[in-house]
Design a protein around this motif. Structure first.
Motif, PDB file in Angstrom:
ATOM      1  N   SER A 172       0.827  -1.205   0.000  1.00  0.00           N
ATOM      2  CA  SER A 172       0.000   0.000   0.000  1.00  0.00           C
ATOM      3  C   SER A 172       0.862   1.256   0.000  1.00  0.00           C
ATOM      4  O   SER A 172       0.551   2.236  -0.687  1.00  0.00           O
ATOM      5  CB  SER A 172      -0.934  -0.015   1.213  1.00  0.00           C
ATOM      6  N   ALA A 176       1.158   4.197  -2.834  1.00  0.00           N
ATOM      7  CA  ALA A 176       0.953   5.611  -2.501  1.00  0.00           C
ATOM      8  C   ALA A 176       2.105   6.489  -2.970  1.00  0.00           C
ATOM      9  O   ALA A 176       1.978   7.714  -2.991  1.00  0.00           O
ATOM     10  CB  ALA A 176       0.755   5.768  -0.996  1.00  0.00           C
ATOM     11  N   GLU A 181      -0.328   9.222  -7.349  1.00  0.00           N
ATOM     12  CA  GLU A 181      -0.759   9.266  -5.952  1.00  0.00           C
ATOM     13  C   GLU A 181      -0.077  10.409  -5.198  1.00  0.00           C
ATOM     14  O   GLU A 181      -0.703  11.087  -4.381  1.00  0.00           O
ATOM     15  CB  GLU A 181      -0.466   7.929  -5.259  1.00  0.00           C
ATOM     16  N   ASN A 184      -1.759  13.505  -5.597  1.00  0.00           N
ATOM     17  CA  ASN A 184      -2.992  13.599  -4.820  1.00  0.00           C
ATOM     18  C   ASN A 184      -2.734  14.021  -3.382  1.00  0.00           C
ATOM     19  O   ASN A 184      -3.434  14.876  -2.840  1.00  0.00           O
ATOM     20  CB  ASN A 184      -3.726  12.240  -4.832  1.00  0.00           C
ATOM     21  N   TRP A 185      -1.726  13.396  -2.726  1.00  0.00           N
ATOM     22  CA  TRP A 185      -1.566  13.663  -1.299  1.00  0.00           C
ATOM     23  C   TRP A 185      -0.546  14.742  -0.963  1.00  0.00           C
ATOM     24  O   TRP A 185      -0.470  15.175   0.204  1.00  0.00           O
ATOM     25  CB  TRP A 185      -1.255  12.378  -0.530  1.00  0.00           C
ATOM     26  N   ASP A 194      -8.244  13.197   3.069  1.00  0.00           N
ATOM     27  CA  ASP A 194      -8.131  12.423   1.837  1.00  0.00           C
ATOM     28  C   ASP A 194      -9.507  11.837   1.496  1.00  0.00           C
ATOM     29  O   ASP A 194     -10.038  11.013   2.248  1.00  0.00           O
ATOM     30  CB  ASP A 194      -7.113  11.300   2.036  1.00  0.00           C
ATOM     31  N   ASN A 389      -0.214  11.683   3.213  1.00  0.00           N
ATOM     32  CA  ASN A 389       0.435  10.457   2.724  1.00  0.00           C
ATOM     33  C   ASN A 389       0.024   9.264   3.569  1.00  0.00           C
ATOM     34  O   ASN A 389      -0.247   8.173   3.052  1.00  0.00           O
ATOM     35  CB  ASN A 389       1.959  10.626   2.700  1.00  0.00           C
ATOM     36  N   ARG A 392      -3.518   8.317   2.645  1.00  0.00           N
ATOM     37  CA  ARG A 392      -3.646   7.616   1.375  1.00  0.00           C
ATOM     38  C   ARG A 392      -3.166   6.161   1.492  1.00  0.00           C
ATOM     39  O   ARG A 392      -3.767   5.259   0.903  1.00  0.00           O
ATOM     40  CB  ARG A 392      -2.873   8.360   0.279  1.00  0.00           C
ATOM     41  N   VAL A 393      -2.099   5.922   2.243  1.00  0.00           N
ATOM     42  CA  VAL A 393      -1.655   4.541   2.457  1.00  0.00           C
ATOM     43  C   VAL A 393      -2.765   3.737   3.130  1.00  0.00           C
ATOM     44  O   VAL A 393      -3.064   2.598   2.737  1.00  0.00           O
ATOM     45  CB  VAL A 393      -0.363   4.491   3.296  1.00  0.00           C
ATOM     46  N   LEU A 396      -5.559   2.935   0.652  1.00  0.00           N
ATOM     47  CA  LEU A 396      -5.195   1.845  -0.247  1.00  0.00           C
ATOM     48  C   LEU A 396      -5.194   0.506   0.495  1.00  0.00           C
ATOM     49  O   LEU A 396      -5.637  -0.514  -0.040  1.00  0.00           O
ATOM     50  CB  LEU A 396      -3.818   2.115  -0.859  1.00  0.00           C
TER      51      LEU A 396
END
Length: 513
Positions: A172, A176, A181, A184-185, A194, A389, A392-393, A396
């Motif tokens: 994951s 990220a 990705e 995104n973050w 997020d 970050n 996002r991890v 995912l």
């Protein structure tokens, strides 16, 4: 003739030069864990730190990769990779036929910094009268910082490294770090979160607890405790009457007490918090319905319904801390208060950290949209939003199905440990009584009143057993002085029996004395 770790020979002249500087380089790399992983990363970090603090000055020649490998007892390739990376980062420079030299941080940077001796230190007497609050004066849960070094750590709220889903989390994290990705973050969402993580909470996490919420009714926090602090700051002033379970969670009690002197204890029995007149008189009440903290009893459904009716009648804002609501599905899961709430009185606090690892610091609040809007504005003043970050991890990890699989795996192991302790505790601690609701990862142990659990914990620690004395959980610290909390999420299953046997012998000795 000297040999490298790979069996290669070192020329006599090189061996003589190496012997001259071996003490220096050996001391510099004293902290290197040769049995650990990522050796070249460790080597790079030590060299960078030594350059930064001036121990390796500009222009200093580094030992050859072969020589340093000999000193450190590592593969030469490990040192070569470390050196090449440091050259790419401009910490070292490679000169043909001459070797590697320090290339970073000219000496003037160090000499221009004032020495620490020039700074005048001001002690407690200078600052005491300036503090608006004294949080250090509160009674807090104290756990040995080195608890992992003890063989029998019955610590609540910590994790067993063998149960952490390393490969799935790594997958994951790698996902990220892809360019799309990162785009995104890496941006600043001001007071937002997020959207991918919010969506995963809506789809996979909250429905498991019977909660269905819109995106504007959810906010991420840096752990559940951060959520409690934000809620308390938003709702409590100097006159607010706040109720907390007795015994209860010390950190919540301390947060409330910093904001109002009007914090009152609420009765707890074998079914959890009692929704009596004292409860109804509060403006805000803190409740751990799934597993009462620290007694670990589970509030049955009739009591939950009764509590919600009392909250609606008294217009009580209920803060429900569901800190380990789904970690170990031992029996049919009872619905949290939030899922039963029809009067919008419940503010729900959840945690991803408890299910994964406490160091991740990921929690969330589910509340009516107007409350979330104000909490977001308040959070923005503190830290804007938790690191995207990490969010996002986690998104995912959940979205790839790892979260569900992890809970199933952890649940099986924890249930095995709980059943083992159910057998061992009456055998080795026959003079004590125990409480633990289904799905809880700790036992609340009540010893004979002659026992001081703090002294018991100190004696047990000498035998490698770590437990948590109970006095800190009560507003009247004498009320629970003979009790302790016994967690089992952090201890390996194969060590439980010996640990409980040792604890039983320590307790028996104290009873004899």
């Amino acid at each position: 003739m000297a040999r490298t770790p790979n069996g290669g020979a070192i020329a006599s002249s090189d061996a003589a030069a190496l012997g001259k500087d071996e003490l220096f380089w050996g001391a510099l790399f004293r902290g290197l864990n040769r049995g650990g992983s990522f050796l070249q990363l460790q080597i790079r970090q030590i060299i960078v730190t030594a350059i930064e603090d001036g121990r390796l000055p500009l222009g200093m020649k580094m030992p050859s990769s072969r020589d340093l490998a000999t000193v450190l007892k590592v593969s030469r390739n490990t040192v070569v990779i470390a050196y090449e990376q440091l050259v790419d980062q401009n910490f070292l420079v490679s000169r043909q036929r001459s070797g590697y030299f320090v290339a970073g941080l000219p000496k003037k940077f160090a000499t221009e910094t004032p020495g620490l001796a020039e700074v005048t230190s001001r002690g407690d007497e200078h600052w005491a009268d300036r503090f608006a609050v004294r949080p250090s004066a509160h009674r807090n849960i104290v756990k040995p910082l080195d608890w992992q070094t003890h063989p029998y750590p019955f610590i609540f709220g910590q994790f067993d490294p063998s149960l952490f889903p390393t490969n799935d989390w790594r997958e994951s994290a790698r996902a990220a770090l892809s360019v799309p990705e990162i785009n995104n973050w890496a941006r600043d969402l001001i007071d937002g979160d997020d959207p991918a993580l919010i969506e995963q909470l809506q789809l996979q996490v909250l429905p498991r607890r019977g909660i269905h919420a819109r995106a504007d009714e959810i906010m991420m926090t840096i752990g559940a405790q951060h959520a409690l602090y934000l809620i308390a700051t938003l709702f409590i002033n100097g006159q607010t009457k706040v109720g907390i379970e007795e015994p209860g969670y010390p950190d919540a009690r301390n947060i409330f007490r910093m904001l109002t002197p009007n914090v009152v204890p609420l009765s707890v029995d074998g079914e959890g918090l009692v929704p009596d007149a004292a409860f109804q008189s509060c403006a805000l009440a803190y409740v751990t319905a799934s597993h009462q903290c620290p007694t670990a009893v589970t509030m049955p459904l009739p009591r939950r319904v009764e509590l919600l009716k009392a909250a609606a009648a008294g217009d009580v804002v209920v803060v429900e801390d569901d800190y380990e609501g789904e970690l170990m599905p031992e029996t049919a899961t009872l619905p949290p208060l939030k899922s039963l709430d029809r009067a919008s009185n419940v503010l729900y606090v959840g945690s991803l950290s408890k299910a994964l690892a406490p160091g991740l610091r990921l929690g969330y609040v589910v509340a009516p949209a107007p409350v979330i809007r104000e909490l977001r504005a308040l959070r923005r003043l503190m830290l804007r939003h938790p690191p995207l970050n990490n969010q996002r991890v986690a998104a995912l990890f959940i979205g790839l199905g790892h979260y569900r699989a992890h809970l199933a795996q952890v649940g099986r192991v924890l249930l095995e440990r709980a059943k083992l302790l159910d057998q061992l505790l009456p055998k080795h601690l026959p003079s004590c009584s125990f409480s633990r609701g289904p799905g809880s990862t700790n036992f609340w142990v009540t010893c004979p009143t002659s026992i001081d659990a703090t002294a018991l914990a100190e004696a047990a620690l000498e035998q490698g057993v770590v437990i948590e004395p109970g006095a800190v959980f009560s507003m009247d610290e004498t009320a629970s002085r003979h009790c302790f909390r016994l967690g089992f999420s952090s201890i390996r299953t194969d060590r439980i029996e010996v640990g409980i046997e040792r604890l039983g012998k320590v307790l028996a000795k104290q009873l004899e004395g």
